[in-house]
Design an enzyme around this catalytic site. Structure first.
Site, mmCIF file in Angstrom:
data_model
loop_
_atom_site.group_PDB
_atom_site.id
_atom_site.type_symbol
_atom_site.label_atom_id
_atom_site.label_comp_id
_atom_site.label_asym_id
_atom_site.label_seq_id
_atom_site.Cartn_x
_atom_site.Cartn_y
_atom_site.Cartn_z
ATOM 1 N N CYS A 193 46.386 27.207 43.224
ATOM 2 C CA CYS A 193 45.806 26.845 41.925
ATOM 3 C C CYS A 193 46.901 26.446 40.929
ATOM 4 O O CYS A 193 47.527 25.412 41.099
ATOM 5 C CB CYS A 193 44.933 27.975 41.398
ATOM 6 S SG CYS A 193 43.764 27.443 40.112
ATOM 7 N N HIS A 226 41.024 29.782 46.048
ATOM 8 C CA HIS A 226 41.224 31.219 45.938
ATOM 9 C C HIS A 226 40.461 31.905 47.069
ATOM 10 O O HIS A 226 39.374 31.467 47.451
ATOM 11 C CB HIS A 226 40.709 31.738 44.597
ATOM 12 C CG HIS A 226 41.486 31.239 43.418
ATOM 13 N ND1 HIS A 226 42.802 31.562 43.218
ATOM 14 C CD2 HIS A 226 41.118 30.436 42.390
ATOM 15 C CE1 HIS A 226 43.219 30.987 42.101
ATOM 16 N NE2 HIS A 226 42.224 30.289 41.590
#
Length: 495
Positions: free
Chosen positions: A328, A429
């Protein structure tokens, strides 16, 4: 109508989250449809539901303990700190906007209807709702318009268990002081005290337990021992950041000021002979076998922080010899440039670490979705991850594109690598939580280091977590007076 019980604490990190999770597990084991609820959570670790809505991971953990899918109504308000004095405010899973602490304090009473709607929705499912408070109910400067501790308990007419942390010391002052600072009506809601994280011979504590009842007129319903559990904890006060020892396989996670979703790496902690260290300086980095660049709530600011303290330069040198994996925000940092035309973070542009051939433009709208698939072709030492199945979720403000012949094109793969380097990036994630991706990564690191790891040593992470929840429930059954707690359950009466 659902029955309710609320777990409050004398301070942050007293153990509210785990006690609430353990009660969820016990009620679930006893055949009750159980759900967790926390009206307002402040955390940088968040999760995306199947509907694409954002919620705090503490309630996700508790939902897992209860054996149900996470629902955003379990956590209608999520505050994600953006700096020391302000947060992004997320209501019912969607971004409301950024507010300073003072602005939010003045505004939050307007969110009571959202809290009530979320609670009513949860009541449609659950037989028992286990509510978690936040911080302490005795923070007298914040009691006005309280929506998360005694204010919420009154709103739904919930009995309260008050948890104190003896491991920090002063547990009698914690519990009695909290009771003394409550209003009479609030004190009447506290039906039981729990002394948490006890080490040693309980008989030595018995006189103090008796005195607690004599002075506070509230029974102690349990003295819970310090538990060695591998479950998620409050992200702002986690003890995971204290890990300093280095195992045979040493993984370093860069702990920048606005680190987020570091739960991505919990799976590695349960693997034998693997350590996960969170490092903040060059002196702490040492010689890891792999480096993770985790998510960030302020990607540009945290990149500057790495640049200023020298970590960026050292990581770039290490990337020639060991794998570096950005998730991310860490993925965005690994590229050549991050630009912020909509003033999402700091505005302007910043040069990236130039480890991956990508550029990122921060967007005004957050991308939130669950995702699954198979890893495509990779270069470098992790090429064996090709076609490994994964599932997880995306939550980011940036749009990332490839640099190709002085032009850019959309990134389609969920995991990318750089030719000639062991550098990887992904927006997913939870990438390592399912299947055998984490196991394969550790096995590759071990082989690279000349260490043999037997097949089948690592337990499936989901199975491992289920055993942890059962261990938590077994411990609470042993040390809490569950008959007394069952007797406290009260039907909710939402005002």
């Amino acid at each position: 109508m659902a029955k309710v019980i609320m777990v409050q604490g004398t301070m942050s990190n007293a153990g509210k989250s785990l006690i609430a999770a353990g009660l969820c597990r016990i009620f679930k084991q006893d055949g009750c449809r159980t759900a967790p609820f926390k009206s307002q959570n402040m955390a940088l670790n968040s999760f995306i539901t199947t509907e694409g809505l954002e919620m705090g991971r503490a309630q996700v953990m508790q939902a897992e303990a209860a054996g149900i899918a996470p629902m955003v109504c379990m956590n209608p308000i999520l505050l994600k700190p953006t700096n020391h004095t302000g947060s992004q405010v997320i209501v019912n899973g969607e971004v409301l906007g950024n507010m300073s602490a003072r602005e939010y304090f003045a505004y939050k009473k307007q969110l009571i209807p959202d809290i009530k709607r979320a609670f009513r929705k949860l009541e449609e499912y659950a037989d028992i709702i286990v509510i978690e408070g936040a911080g302490s109910p005795a923070e007298i400067n914040l009691k006005e318009n309280d929506i998360v501790n005694m204010g919420l308990a009154e709103m739904v007419d919930a009995p309260v268990l008050l948890v104190g942390d003896i491991d920090r010391g002063g547990v009698f002052a914690q519990l009695l002081g909290t009771l003394m600072l409550l209003e009479d009506s609030e004190r009447e809601r506290v039906k039981g005290l729990i002394i948490n994280k006890f080490r040693g011979d309980k008989s030595i504590l018995d006189p103090g337990v008796k005195m607690l009842y004599e002075k506070g007129n509230v029974p102690v319903v349990g003295v819970v021992p310090y538990m060695e559990l591998a479950l998620e904890d409050e992200d702002s006060l986690t003890e995971r950041f204290d890990q300093k020892e280095e195992g045979l396989i040493d993984i370093a996670v860069i702990h920048y000021p606005r680190i987020s979703n570091f739960t991505d790496f919990n799976v590695f902690e349960q693997m034998p002979e693997v350590t996960v260290r969170y490092v903040t300086s060059i002196s702490e980095l040492h010689h890891p076998d792999m480096i993770f660049l985790p998510g960030s709530k302020n990607t540009m600011g945290d990149l500057k922080w790495m640049r200023q303290n020298g970590l960026e330069a050292v990581i770039k040198r290490m990337a020639e010899d060991i794998p570096v994996f950005g998730i991310c925000g860490g993925y965005q940092m690994s590229g050549y440039e991050i630009s912020d035309p909509y003033q999402v973070e700091e505005g302007g542009k910043i040069r990236g670490m130039e480890l991956l051939p990508v550029v990122t433009v921060l967007q005004s709208e957050k991308k939130r979705c669950q995702t699954k698939g198979k890893i495509g072709m990779l270069k470098g030492c992790f090429h064996e991850l090709f076609e490994c199945e994964y599932q997880g979720y995306e939550i980011h403000m940036g749009q990332t594109s490839y640099m190709l012949n002085n032009s850019v094109q959309n990134v389609c793969e969920n995991v990318i690598s750089e030719n000639g380097k062991n550098v990887y990036g992904s927006y997913v994630h939870g990438l390592f939580d399912h299947g055998n991706i984490a196991y394969r990564i550790v096995k590759i690191l071990a082989e690279k280091k000349g260490i043999r790891i037997k097949d089948g040593v690592f337990e499936d992470y989901q199975v491992f977590k289920e055993k942890q929840y059962d261990k938590l429930a077994d411990t609470l059954r042993r040390y809490l007076d569950m008959e007394e707690i069952y007797g406290m359950l009260r039907e909710a009466h939402l005002e």
